[in-house]
Design a protein around this motif. Structure first.
Motif, PDB file in Angstrom:
ATOM      1  N   UNK A 210       0.913  -1.152  -0.019  1.00 18.49           N
ATOM      2  CA  UNK A 210      -0.110   0.070   0.189  1.00 18.49           C
ATOM      3  C   UNK A 210       0.752   1.461  -0.327  1.00 18.49           C
ATOM      4  N   UNK A 211       0.109   2.255  -0.616  1.00 18.77           N
ATOM      5  CA  UNK A 211       0.992   3.776  -0.445  1.00 18.77           C
ATOM      6  C   UNK A 211       0.262   4.600   0.258  1.00 18.77           C
ATOM      7  N   UNK A 212       0.991   5.235   1.083  1.00 21.15           N
ATOM      8  CA  UNK A 212       0.369   6.513   1.931  1.00 21.15           C
ATOM      9  C   UNK A 212       0.268   7.687   1.168  1.00 21.15           C
ATOM     10  N   UNK A 213      -0.807   8.348   1.014  1.00 24.86           N
ATOM     11  CA  UNK A 213      -0.788   9.526   0.399  1.00 24.86           C
ATOM     12  C   UNK A 213      -1.350  10.673   1.380  1.00 24.86           C
ATOM     13  N   UNK A 214      -1.227  11.941   0.993  1.00 31.53           N
ATOM     14  CA  UNK A 214      -1.590  13.230   1.735  1.00 31.53           C
ATOM     15  C   UNK A 214      -2.302  14.025   0.548  1.00 31.53           C
ATOM     16  N   UNK A 227       4.161   0.571   2.046  1.00 29.30           N
ATOM     17  CA  UNK A 227       4.250  -0.194   3.170  1.00 29.30           C
ATOM     18  C   UNK A 227       3.899  -1.847   2.717  1.00 29.30           C
ATOM     19  N   UNK A 228       4.623  -2.758   3.259  1.00 33.88           N
ATOM     20  CA  UNK A 228       4.441  -4.081   3.086  1.00 33.88           C
ATOM     21  C   UNK A 228       3.260  -4.661   4.205  1.00 33.88           C
ATOM     22  N   UNK A 229       2.179  -5.300   3.600  1.00 31.49           N
ATOM     23  CA  UNK A 229       1.215  -5.705   4.649  1.00 31.49           C
ATOM     24  C   UNK A 229       0.856  -7.078   4.473  1.00 31.49           C
ATOM     25  N   UNK A 230       1.554  -7.845   4.047  1.00 31.75           N
ATOM     26  CA  UNK A 230       1.325  -9.309   3.608  1.00 31.75           C
ATOM     27  C   UNK A 230       1.205 -10.358   4.499  1.00 31.75           C
ATOM     28  N   UNK A 231       1.717  -9.912   5.874  1.00 31.05           N
ATOM     29  CA  UNK A 231       1.337 -11.052   7.066  1.00 31.05           C
ATOM     30  C   UNK A 231       0.135 -10.716   7.539  1.00 31.05           C
ATOM     31  N   UNK A 274      -3.575   4.023  -0.560  1.00 33.01           N
ATOM     32  CA  UNK A 274      -4.151   3.340  -1.568  1.00 33.01           C
ATOM     33  C   UNK A 274      -3.357   1.909  -1.631  1.00 33.01           C
ATOM     34  N   UNK A 275      -4.103   0.972  -1.395  1.00 31.83           N
ATOM     35  CA  UNK A 275      -3.900  -0.636  -1.398  1.00 31.83           C
ATOM     36  C   UNK A 275      -3.897  -1.142  -2.557  1.00 31.83           C
TER      37      UNK A 275
END
Length: 444
Positions: A210-214, A227-231, A274-275
């Motif tokens: 995912x990507x952090x946006x503002x 960010x990696x969120x696969x666990x 944005x995931x």
């Protein structure tokens, strides 16, 4: 800058927002249920108002009571945190209609991204990659079967209005699809009040990035990093890290550019995520959904960027420019572990009174907690007790610090998943960085 802020949430995220508000000299107002009357976030706020009984529908999701609390305390703004009313477009509109500042994206953006099918179509039109799937709800089993035939099995059956990993099932053939379609539709109607179902290609081996946006006050949209969120267990995240070990410079550039396009397509303002699903075999990524709020895992982005995202949210809501350069290079590596009140094998909830609570300390260790000694984890709310966040010079250093921090975190009373994290941090697949969303299932 906003001078007074009501936090329409509880637990660790309420404490997190209060901490930044205090640093900025903003008066903080907590709302709480009867069950949460003695919790740390209530004590730490400058003012607190009880908005109802333990049942979230009568307290933390009680929009009328929260607006009344804001008016009675003279709050200028409302920060919704995550969960509860944070992605409720009607609530966001009501806040603004009552002359209050909403610390989040506009109601139109929340509504546009709240329906997965509508969001997919918007993103495709904006040039953001989307996985093969239906452009309209599959209104019947027959329509779902027809869509699956065109897409190719296996497929994911999703509640269009779902979120948080809920309302999803995998179908590998026609017989399973018939069964799962009815289950997902019924669940969606019960949980979300909307039985619309999306059929989408399922990727057996995939990573969740995912990507952090503002969305800034001047109308620009900037992307910070991925960010990696696969666990994950049951499609819900347990561990996040930044940057992703699967993403190199070229892929990162494409991911960030797509995330900016996604934000621009809906005129996005404030913090959002944005995931995407990433196929590690091909380097292709596909839009999954957009979370129109601050994410649970925002601290790891804060650490590698050296900034406070809650402060940036408040600055944007106040019409101010950010207090940091969004395009400055990231530094180091950060990992977040979600400490839940659940058993470490089957991940079933295990609430109870906290008899012992000793948080780890040391360089590069941060704990965002909602509980402490003598508090009680009740069955009324999410099982998240704390977030253990570590920062290292590189990924190996961060993993080493995470191992030490897990060993130094003492919790007695409620069940907790610290033993699972000790196992994961020694797991060769995780340590290598070459893992996917199936890693927890393979460990079990």
């Amino acid at each position: 800058m906003i001078e007074s802020l009501l936090i329409a949430n509880r637990g660790e995220i309420a404490r997190r927002v209060i901490r930044t508000a205090k640093r900025l000299g903003i008066r903080s107002i907590a709302v709480h249920s009867e069950a949460d009357a003695g919790m740390p976030f209530v004590v730490e706020a400058d003012q607190a108002v009880c908005v109802g009984p333990a049942n979230p529908a009568q307290s933390y999701r009680n929009a009328e009571a929260i607006i009344a609390a804001a008016k009675s305390t003279g709050a200028q703004a409302i920060h919704p945190g995550y969960g509860f009313l944070s992605e409720n477009a009607d609530f966001a509109r009501t806040v603004e209609d009552n002359g209050l500042v909403w610390v989040g994206p506009g109601a139109d953006a929340i509504r546009a991204m709240g329906d997965k099918i509508n969001a997919r179509n918007l993103m495709a039109a904006a040039g953001v990659p989307v996985a093969p799937g239906t452009q309209d709800p599959a209104a019947s089993v027959a329509a779902a079967l027809e869509a699956a035939e065109a897409i190719g099995y296996p497929v994911m059956v999703k509640a269009a209005a779902g979120g948080g990993g809920m309302g999803m099932a995998v179908a590998g053939d026609e017989a399973v699809l018939r069964t799962e379609y009815d289950k997902v539709r019924a669940f969606a109607e019960r949980m979300f009040g909307d039985g619309s179902v999306l059929i989408e290609r399922y990727f057996p081996r995939v990573r969740h990035v995912e990507v952090q946006i503002l969305g800034l006050a001047d109308g620009r949209v900037v992307a910070l990093s991925e960010r990696e969120c696969s666990v994950q267990r049951r499609n819900q995240k347990l561990v996040e890290e930044a940057p992703s070990p699967a993403v190199g410079p070229e892929l990162r550039a494409r991911l960030l550019a797509a995330a900016v396009k996604a934000g621009e397509a809906v005129g996005y303002r404030n913090a959002g995520t944005v995931e995407c699903l990433l196929d590690p075999a091909t380097g292709e990524f596909f839009f999954l959904e957009m979370n129109t709020r601050l994410q649970v895992e925002h601290p790891i982005t804060e650490l590698i960027h050296g900034t406070d995202l809650v402060e940036q949210q408040l600055r944007i809501a106040s019409g101010l420019a950010p207090s940091f350069a969004a395009d400055r290079p990231t530094s180091g590596h950060a990992i977040e572990l979600r400490i839940n009140a659940e058993d470490p094998k089957r991940f079933l909830p295990g609430p109870g009174k906290v008899a012992t609570w000793v948080e780890p300390t040391g360089a590069g260790v941060r704990v965002d907690s909602g509980y402490g000694p003598g508090t009680t984890v009740t069955p009324f709310y999410d099982s998240l007790m704390a977030k253990l966040i570590v920062y290292g010079t590189d990924r190996a250093d961060a993993i080493a610090k995470a191992r030490a921090a897990v060993a130094g975190f003492e919790i007695a009373g409620p069940k907790n998943n610290l033993p699972f994290f000790a196992e994961l941090l020694d797991n060769p697949e995780f340590v290598s960085g070459d893992y996917d969303t199936g890693i927890v299932a393979r460990m079990r």
